[in-house]
Design a protein around this motif. Structure first.
Motif, PDB file in Angstrom:
ATOM      1  N   GLY A   1       0.803  -1.227   0.000  1.00 19.29           N
ATOM      2  CA  GLY A   1       0.000   0.000   0.000  1.00 19.29           C
ATOM      3  C   GLY A   1       0.833   1.274   0.000  1.00 19.29           C
ATOM      4  N   THR A   2       2.175   1.161   0.079  1.00 17.37           N
ATOM      5  CA  THR A   2       3.015   2.365  -0.007  1.00 17.37           C
ATOM      6  C   THR A   2       2.928   2.919  -1.428  1.00 17.37           C
ATOM      7  OG1 THR A   2       4.551   1.462   1.602  1.00 17.37           O
ATOM      8  CG2 THR A   2       5.372   3.256   0.241  1.00 17.37           C
ATOM      9  N   PRO A   3       2.464   4.165  -1.595  1.00 23.33           N
ATOM     10  CA  PRO A   3       2.338   4.680  -2.964  1.00 23.33           C
ATOM     11  C   PRO A   3       3.702   4.878  -3.623  1.00 23.33           C
ATOM     12  CG  PRO A   3       1.685   6.339  -1.327  1.00 23.33           C
ATOM     13  CD  PRO A   3       2.045   5.109  -0.567  1.00 23.33           C
ATOM     14  N   ALA A   4       3.758   4.617  -4.909  1.00 24.35           N
ATOM     15  CA  ALA A   4       4.966   4.819  -5.723  1.00 24.35           C
ATOM     16  C   ALA A   4       6.203   4.212  -5.070  1.00 24.35           C
ATOM     17  CB  ALA A   4       5.165   6.309  -5.995  1.00 24.35           C
ATOM     18  N   PHE A   5       6.055   2.977  -4.605  1.00 25.66           N
ATOM     19  CA  PHE A   5       7.187   2.308  -3.949  1.00 25.66           C
ATOM     20  C   PHE A   5       8.295   2.026  -4.967  1.00 25.66           C
ATOM     21  CE2 PHE A   5       9.324  -1.698  -2.733  1.00 25.66           C
ATOM     22  CZ  PHE A   5       9.921  -1.246  -1.580  1.00 25.66           C
ATOM     23  N   ARG A   6       9.516   2.289  -4.515  1.00 21.69           N
ATOM     24  CA  ARG A   6      10.667   2.032  -5.381  1.00 21.69           C
ATOM     25  C   ARG A   6      11.757   1.359  -4.559  1.00 21.69           C
ATOM     26  NH1 ARG A   6      15.200   5.705  -7.084  1.00 21.69           N
ATOM     27  NH2 ARG A   6      16.277   4.384  -8.594  1.00 21.69           N
TER      28      ARG A   6
ATOM     29  N   SER B   1       0.795  -1.181  -9.665  1.00 19.90           N
ATOM     30  CA  SER B   1       1.332  -0.626 -10.916  1.00 19.90           C
ATOM     31  C   SER B   1       2.265   0.559 -10.677  1.00 19.90           C
ATOM     32  CB  SER B   1       0.186  -0.209 -11.848  1.00 19.90           C
ATOM     33  OG  SER B   1      -0.603   0.764 -11.187  1.00 19.90           O
ATOM     34  N   ASP B   2       2.207   1.167  -9.481  1.00 24.13           N
ATOM     35  CA  ASP B   2       3.114   2.295  -9.243  1.00 24.13           C
ATOM     36  C   ASP B   2       4.404   1.876  -8.533  1.00 24.13           C
ATOM     37  OD1 ASP B   2       1.899   1.742  -6.851  1.00 24.13           O
ATOM     38  OD2 ASP B   2       1.439   3.818  -6.331  1.00 24.13           O
ATOM     39  N   THR B   3       4.636   0.563  -8.454  1.00 23.10           N
ATOM     40  CA  THR B   3       5.907   0.067  -7.889  1.00 23.10           C
ATOM     41  C   THR B   3       6.954  -0.036  -8.992  1.00 23.10           C
ATOM     42  OG1 THR B   3       4.909  -1.239  -6.112  1.00 23.10           O
ATOM     43  CG2 THR B   3       7.038  -1.998  -6.922  1.00 23.10           C
ATOM     44  N   THR B   4       8.198   0.341  -8.639  1.00 25.27           N
ATOM     45  CA  THR B   4       9.327   0.104  -9.547  1.00 25.27           C
ATOM     46  C   THR B   4      10.401  -0.658  -8.791  1.00 25.27           C
ATOM     47  OG1 THR B   4       8.907   2.196 -10.669  1.00 25.27           O
ATOM     48  CG2 THR B   4      11.052   1.178 -11.050  1.00 25.27           C
ATOM     49  N   LEU B   5      10.795  -1.792  -9.318  1.00 25.20           N
ATOM     50  CA  LEU B   5      11.902  -2.566  -8.746  1.00 25.20           C
ATOM     51  C   LEU B   5      12.993  -2.658  -9.803  1.00 25.20           C
ATOM     52  CD1 LEU B   5      13.089  -4.378  -6.482  1.00 25.20           C
ATOM     53  CD2 LEU B   5      11.992  -6.318  -7.627  1.00 25.20           C
ATOM     54  N   GLU B   6      14.166  -2.148  -9.442  1.00 24.68           N
ATOM     55  CA  GLU B   6      15.310  -2.271 -10.349  1.00 24.68           C
ATOM     56  C   GLU B   6      16.227  -3.359  -9.823  1.00 24.68           C
ATOM     57  OE1 GLU B   6      17.072   1.239 -12.227  1.00 24.68           O
ATOM     58  OE2 GLU B   6      15.893   2.402 -10.787  1.00 24.68           O
ATOM     59  N   ILE B   7      16.590  -4.290 -10.677  1.00 22.14           N
ATOM     60  CA  ILE B   7      17.434  -5.415 -10.273  1.00 22.14           C
ATOM     61  C   ILE B   7      18.770  -5.312 -11.012  1.00 22.14           C
ATOM     62  CG2 ILE B   7      17.672  -7.933 -10.256  1.00 22.14           C
ATOM     63  CD1 ILE B   7      14.584  -8.106 -10.184  1.00 22.14           C
ATOM     64  N   TYR B   8      19.845  -5.184 -10.242  1.00 16.25           N
ATOM     65  CA  TYR B   8      21.198  -5.183 -10.808  1.00 16.25           C
ATOM     66  C   TYR B   8      21.785  -6.575 -10.589  1.00 16.25           C
ATOM     67  CZ  TYR B   8      21.014  -0.055 -10.985  1.00 16.25           C
ATOM     68  OH  TYR B   8      20.667   1.257 -11.265  1.00 16.25           O
ATOM     69  N   GLY B   9      21.952  -7.335 -11.663  1.00 20.16           N
ATOM     70  CA  GLY B   9      22.434  -8.709 -11.523  1.00 20.16           C
ATOM     71  C   GLY B   9      23.618  -8.987 -12.429  1.00 20.16           C
ATOM     72  N   PRO B  10      24.238 -10.168 -12.257  1.00 20.72           N
ATOM     73  CA  PRO B  10      25.491 -10.457 -12.968  1.00 20.72           C
ATOM     74  C   PRO B  10      25.295 -10.785 -14.450  1.00 20.72           C
ATOM     75  CG  PRO B  10      24.796 -12.370 -11.692  1.00 20.72           C
ATOM     76  CD  PRO B  10      23.816 -11.271 -11.376  1.00 20.72           C
ATOM     77  N   LYS B  11      26.106 -10.149 -15.281  1.00 29.25           N
ATOM     78  CA  LYS B  11      26.190 -10.515 -16.700  1.00 29.25           C
ATOM     79  C   LYS B  11      26.475 -12.007 -16.807  1.00 29.25           C
ATOM     80  CE  LYS B  11      28.407  -6.352 -18.292  1.00 29.25           C
ATOM     81  NZ  LYS B  11      29.688  -5.709 -18.144  1.00 29.25           N
ATOM     82  N   GLN B  12      25.809 -12.689 -17.717  1.00 30.06           N
ATOM     83  CA  GLN B  12      26.023 -14.120 -17.883  1.00 30.06           C
ATOM     84  C   GLN B  12      27.166 -14.386 -18.863  1.00 30.06           C
ATOM     85  OE1 GLN B  12      23.947 -16.471 -15.919  1.00 30.06           O
ATOM     86  NE2 GLN B  12      24.044 -14.429 -15.013  1.00 30.06           N
TER      87      GLN B  12
END
Ligand SMILES: [Zn+2]
Ligand SMILES: [Zn+2]
Length: 279
Positions: free
Chosen positions: A56-61, A86-97
Protein backbone atom coordinates in the motif's frame (compact mmCIF):
# COMPACT_ATOMS: atom_id res chain seq x y z
CA UNK A 1 23.00 2.61 7.63
CA UNK A 2 20.61 0.02 8.91
CA UNK A 3 21.03 -3.58 7.79
CA UNK A 4 18.20 -6.05 8.44
CA UNK A 5 18.25 -9.78 7.80
CA UNK A 6 15.05 -11.20 6.27
CA UNK A 7 16.49 -14.55 5.18
CA UNK A 8 19.80 -16.04 6.31
CA UNK A 9 19.81 -19.62 4.97
CA UNK A 10 21.58 -21.06 2.00
CA UNK A 11 20.39 -23.65 -0.49
CA UNK A 12 16.76 -24.19 0.53
CA UNK A 13 14.31 -22.83 3.10
CA UNK A 14 13.96 -24.87 6.27
CA UNK A 15 11.53 -24.89 9.12
CA UNK A 16 10.92 -26.44 12.53
CA UNK A 17 11.86 -26.18 16.17
CA UNK A 18 15.57 -26.72 15.43
CA UNK A 19 15.91 -23.63 13.23
CA UNK A 20 13.35 -21.26 14.74
CA UNK A 21 15.83 -18.98 16.51
CA UNK A 22 17.98 -18.05 13.50
CA UNK A 23 15.18 -18.55 10.96
CA UNK A 24 14.63 -20.64 7.86
CA UNK A 25 14.18 -18.25 4.93
CA UNK A 26 16.78 -17.99 2.20
CA UNK A 27 19.07 -15.05 1.42
CA UNK A 28 17.54 -11.59 1.59
CA UNK A 29 19.01 -8.59 3.43
CA UNK A 30 17.88 -4.97 3.30
CA UNK A 31 20.04 -1.87 3.70
CA UNK A 32 18.28 1.38 4.59
CA UNK A 33 19.72 4.87 4.65
CA UNK A 34 17.36 7.77 5.38
CA UNK A 35 16.30 9.68 2.22
CA UNK A 36 17.74 6.93 -0.01
CA UNK A 37 16.00 4.21 -2.01
CA UNK A 38 15.94 0.89 -0.05
CA UNK A 39 18.61 -1.56 -1.16
CA UNK A 40 17.82 -5.28 -1.14
CA UNK A 41 20.62 -7.82 -1.32
CA UNK A 42 19.17 -10.91 -3.06
CA UNK A 43 15.62 -12.12 -3.62
CA UNK A 44 15.43 -15.29 -1.52
CA UNK A 45 12.29 -16.32 0.37
CA UNK A 46 12.99 -13.69 3.06
CA UNK A 47 11.94 -11.06 0.50
CA UNK A 48 8.28 -11.87 1.16
CA UNK A 49 8.62 -10.63 4.76
CA UNK A 50 10.52 -7.51 3.71
CA UNK A 51 7.74 -6.73 1.21
CA UNK A 52 4.87 -6.91 3.70
CA UNK A 53 5.78 -3.59 5.31
CA UNK A 54 5.37 -1.74 1.98
CA UNK A 55 1.97 -3.07 1.04
CA UNK A 56 0.00 0.00 0.00
CA UNK A 57 3.01 2.36 -0.01
CA UNK A 58 2.34 4.68 -2.96
CA UNK A 59 4.97 4.82 -5.72
CA UNK A 60 7.19 2.31 -3.95
CA UNK A 61 10.67 2.03 -5.38
CA UNK A 62 13.52 -0.31 -4.43
CA UNK A 63 16.82 -1.48 -5.86
CA UNK A 64 17.98 -5.09 -5.65
CA UNK A 65 21.65 -5.99 -5.83
CA UNK A 66 21.44 -9.61 -6.95
CA UNK A 67 24.50 -11.81 -6.47
CA UNK A 68 23.43 -14.62 -8.82
CA UNK A 69 20.49 -16.56 -10.14
CA UNK A 70 20.44 -19.69 -7.96
CA UNK A 71 16.95 -20.48 -6.63
CA UNK A 72 17.81 -19.69 -3.01
CA UNK A 73 18.54 -16.10 -4.14
CA UNK A 74 15.61 -15.60 -6.51
CA UNK A 75 12.62 -17.62 -5.26
CA UNK A 76 11.10 -14.74 -3.29
CA UNK A 77 10.60 -12.44 -6.30
CA UNK A 78 7.07 -13.54 -7.32
CA UNK A 79 5.98 -13.35 -3.64
CA UNK A 80 7.05 -9.71 -3.22
CA UNK A 81 3.74 -7.96 -2.57
CA UNK A 82 4.73 -4.53 -3.95
CA UNK A 83 4.94 -6.17 -7.40
CA UNK A 84 1.13 -6.35 -7.40
CA UNK A 85 0.90 -2.54 -7.67
CA UNK A 86 1.33 -0.63 -10.92
CA UNK A 87 3.11 2.30 -9.24
CA UNK A 88 5.91 0.07 -7.89
CA UNK A 89 9.33 0.10 -9.55
CA UNK A 90 11.90 -2.57 -8.75
CA UNK A 91 15.31 -2.27 -10.35
CA UNK A 92 17.43 -5.41 -10.27
CA UNK A 93 21.20 -5.18 -10.81
CA UNK A 94 22.43 -8.71 -11.52
CA UNK A 95 25.49 -10.46 -12.97
CA UNK A 96 26.19 -10.51 -16.70
CA UNK A 97 26.02 -14.12 -17.88
CA UNK A 98 29.10 -15.72 -19.40
CA UNK A 99 27.14 -16.98 -22.44
CA UNK A 100 25.56 -13.58 -23.10
CA UNK A 101 22.02 -14.61 -22.08
CA UNK A 102 19.85 -11.81 -20.78
CA UNK A 103 18.98 -12.09 -17.09
CA UNK A 104 15.60 -10.50 -17.83
CA UNK A 105 14.84 -13.29 -20.30
CA UNK A 106 16.05 -15.90 -17.81
CA UNK A 107 13.63 -14.59 -15.15
CA UNK A 108 10.75 -14.34 -17.64
CA UNK A 109 11.48 -17.89 -18.68
CA UNK A 110 11.52 -19.21 -15.10
CA UNK A 111 8.52 -17.32 -13.65
CA UNK A 112 5.73 -18.49 -15.95
CA UNK A 113 3.44 -21.51 -16.37
CA UNK A 114 3.90 -24.38 -15.87
CA UNK A 115 6.57 -23.57 -13.22
CA UNK A 116 4.63 -20.62 -11.76
CA UNK A 117 0.94 -19.75 -12.30
CA UNK A 118 1.43 -16.09 -13.30
CA UNK A 119 4.00 -14.91 -15.87
CA UNK A 120 6.37 -12.31 -14.43
CA UNK A 121 5.49 -10.12 -17.41
CA UNK A 122 1.87 -9.95 -16.14
CA UNK A 123 2.74 -8.49 -12.72
CA UNK A 124 1.53 -4.89 -12.44
CA UNK A 125 4.83 -3.37 -11.27
CA UNK A 126 7.71 -2.22 -13.43
CA UNK A 127 10.67 -4.56 -13.02
CA UNK A 128 13.81 -3.22 -14.66
CA UNK A 129 16.95 -5.31 -15.10
CA UNK A 130 20.52 -4.02 -15.31
CA UNK A 131 23.40 -6.33 -16.15
CA UNK A 132 26.65 -5.55 -14.36
CA UNK A 133 30.08 -7.01 -13.72
CA UNK A 134 33.15 -5.45 -12.08
CA UNK A 135 31.59 -2.01 -11.79
CA UNK A 136 31.51 1.09 -9.61
CA UNK A 137 28.39 3.20 -9.74
CA UNK A 138 26.05 5.32 -7.64
CA UNK A 139 22.45 4.84 -6.59
CA UNK A 140 21.39 8.19 -5.15
CA UNK A 141 24.04 9.05 -2.55
CA UNK A 142 25.13 5.41 -2.13
CA UNK A 143 28.34 4.26 -3.78
CA UNK A 144 28.10 0.69 -5.09
CA UNK A 145 31.05 -1.54 -5.89
CA UNK A 146 30.28 -4.87 -7.59
CA UNK A 147 32.90 -7.54 -8.25
CA UNK A 148 32.76 -11.05 -9.65
CA UNK A 149 33.68 -13.56 -6.96
CA UNK A 150 34.37 -17.30 -7.08
CA UNK A 151 31.21 -19.45 -6.74
CA UNK A 152 29.35 -21.66 -9.24
CA UNK A 153 28.27 -19.64 -12.28
CA UNK A 154 28.63 -15.86 -12.65
CA UNK A 155 28.32 -14.42 -9.13
CA UNK A 156 28.83 -10.96 -7.71
CA UNK A 157 29.67 -9.59 -4.30
CA UNK A 158 28.75 -6.03 -3.35
CA UNK A 159 30.05 -3.21 -1.23
CA UNK A 160 27.80 -0.24 -0.41
CA UNK A 161 29.43 2.90 0.97
CA UNK A 162 27.69 5.93 2.41
CA UNK A 163 29.11 8.83 4.37
CA UNK A 164 32.34 7.04 5.28
CA UNK A 165 30.78 3.70 6.28
CA UNK A 166 30.61 0.51 4.25
CA UNK A 167 28.73 -2.77 4.19
CA UNK A 168 29.97 -5.75 2.17
CA UNK A 169 27.66 -8.57 1.10
CA UNK A 170 29.45 -11.75 0.02
CA UNK A 171 26.73 -14.32 0.33
CA UNK A 172 27.99 -17.18 -1.82
CA UNK A 173 31.74 -17.41 -1.98
CA UNK A 174 33.83 -20.41 -2.97
CA UNK A 175 36.75 -20.98 -0.63
CA UNK A 176 39.68 -22.33 -2.67
CA UNK A 177 38.81 -26.01 -3.20
CA UNK A 178 42.07 -27.18 -1.65
CA UNK A 179 40.98 -25.46 1.57
CA UNK A 180 43.81 -22.91 1.48
CA UNK A 181 43.29 -19.36 2.68
CA UNK A 182 43.77 -17.03 -0.28
CA UNK A 183 41.42 -14.37 -1.61
CA UNK A 184 40.64 -13.17 -5.14
CA UNK A 185 41.45 -9.59 -6.08
CA UNK A 186 37.76 -8.74 -6.48
CA UNK A 187 36.73 -10.18 -3.11
CA UNK A 188 39.62 -8.38 -1.47
CA UNK A 189 38.51 -5.05 -2.94
CA UNK A 190 35.03 -5.62 -1.56
CA UNK A 191 36.12 -6.62 1.93
CA UNK A 192 39.14 -4.45 2.79
CA UNK A 193 38.32 -2.25 5.77
CA UNK A 194 34.53 -2.80 5.63
CA UNK A 195 32.54 -1.83 8.71
CA UNK A 196 30.29 -4.87 8.29
CA UNK A 197 31.01 -7.99 6.24
CA UNK A 198 28.12 -10.39 5.64
CA UNK A 199 29.89 -13.58 4.52
CA UNK A 200 29.16 -17.15 3.49
CA UNK A 201 29.72 -19.56 6.40
CA UNK A 202 27.95 -22.66 5.17
CA UNK A 203 30.36 -25.40 6.18
CA UNK A 204 32.44 -26.70 9.05
CA UNK A 205 35.94 -27.88 8.11
CA UNK A 206 34.70 -31.49 8.29
CA UNK A 207 31.79 -30.79 5.93
CA UNK A 208 34.01 -28.84 3.54
CA UNK A 209 36.28 -31.87 3.11
CA UNK A 210 33.46 -33.68 1.28
CA UNK A 211 31.88 -30.62 -0.40
CA UNK A 212 34.84 -28.47 -1.27
CA UNK A 213 33.64 -27.74 -4.83
CA UNK A 214 30.06 -26.84 -3.87
CA UNK A 215 30.77 -23.11 -4.01
CA UNK A 216 30.89 -22.17 -0.33
CA UNK A 217 33.09 -21.25 2.60
CA UNK A 218 33.93 -22.54 6.06
CA UNK A 219 33.60 -20.61 9.30
CA UNK A 220 37.38 -20.54 9.51
CA UNK A 221 37.72 -19.03 6.04
CA UNK A 222 35.12 -16.34 6.79
CA UNK A 223 37.03 -15.50 9.98
CA UNK A 224 40.33 -15.37 8.11
CA UNK A 225 38.93 -13.00 5.47
CA UNK A 226 37.47 -10.70 8.12
CA UNK A 227 40.79 -10.53 9.97
CA UNK A 228 43.00 -10.29 6.88
CA UNK A 229 40.86 -7.50 5.43
CA UNK A 230 40.60 -5.69 8.79
CA UNK A 231 36.83 -5.79 8.82
CA UNK A 232 35.19 -4.27 11.91
CA UNK A 233 32.32 -6.73 12.22
CA UNK A 234 31.60 -10.11 10.63
CA UNK A 235 28.09 -11.54 10.23
CA UNK A 236 28.21 -15.26 9.45
CA UNK A 237 25.59 -15.91 6.75
CA UNK A 238 24.10 -18.44 4.29
CA UNK A 239 23.68 -20.98 7.06
CA UNK A 240 23.42 -24.57 5.91
CA UNK A 241 19.78 -25.76 6.06
CA UNK A 242 20.90 -28.66 8.24
CA UNK A 243 22.48 -26.32 10.81
CA UNK A 244 20.43 -26.34 14.02
CA UNK A 245 20.19 -23.32 16.31
CA UNK A 246 22.28 -25.14 18.91
CA UNK A 247 25.04 -25.99 16.42
CA UNK A 248 25.05 -22.47 15.00
CA UNK A 249 25.29 -20.89 18.44
CA UNK A 250 28.19 -23.16 19.36
CA UNK A 251 30.06 -22.63 16.09
CA UNK A 252 29.61 -18.84 16.28
CA UNK A 253 30.87 -18.72 19.87
CA UNK A 254 33.90 -20.75 18.81
CA UNK A 255 34.73 -18.27 16.04
CA UNK A 256 34.07 -15.27 18.30
CA UNK A 257 36.41 -16.62 21.02
CA UNK A 258 39.39 -16.74 18.68
CA UNK A 259 38.59 -13.82 16.39
CA UNK A 260 40.12 -10.36 16.43
CA UNK A 261 36.96 -9.15 14.66
CA UNK A 262 33.54 -8.83 16.31
CA UNK A 263 31.47 -11.81 15.10
CA UNK A 264 27.74 -12.53 15.05
CA UNK A 265 25.58 -15.09 13.28
CA UNK A 266 23.02 -13.44 11.00
CA UNK A 267 19.55 -14.00 12.41
CA UNK A 268 16.24 -13.44 10.63
CA UNK A 269 14.49 -10.28 11.84
CA UNK A 270 17.61 -8.79 13.44
CA UNK A 271 19.17 -5.48 12.44
CA UNK A 272 22.67 -4.04 12.69
CA UNK A 273 23.28 -0.30 12.65
CA UNK A 274 26.45 0.69 10.84
CA UNK A 275 27.54 4.12 12.02
CA UNK A 276 28.33 6.70 9.38
CA UNK A 277 30.66 9.67 9.78
CA UNK A 278 27.83 12.17 10.22
CA UNK A 279 25.82 9.99 12.63
ZN1 LIG B 1 23.09 -19.52 -2.10
ZN1 LIG C 1 24.70 -20.04 -5.09
Amino acid sequence: MNVTFHGVRGSTPCHGDDTRHFGGNTSCVSLRVPQQVPIIFDLGTGLRYFGKQFNGTPAFRAVCLLTHLHYDHTLGLPFFEPLLHSDTTLEIYGPKQADGSSIRELFLDKIKPPMFPVPLADFAARVIFHEIGDDDFAIGDLQICSRFVPHIGPTLGFRVTHDGASVTYLSDHQQPVGGEFTISKGAHELCQGADLLIHDAQFTNEEFAGKSSWGHSTYAYAQWIAETCEVKQLALFHHDPSRTDAMLTELTEKVARTSKTRVVAAREGESIDVVTCSA
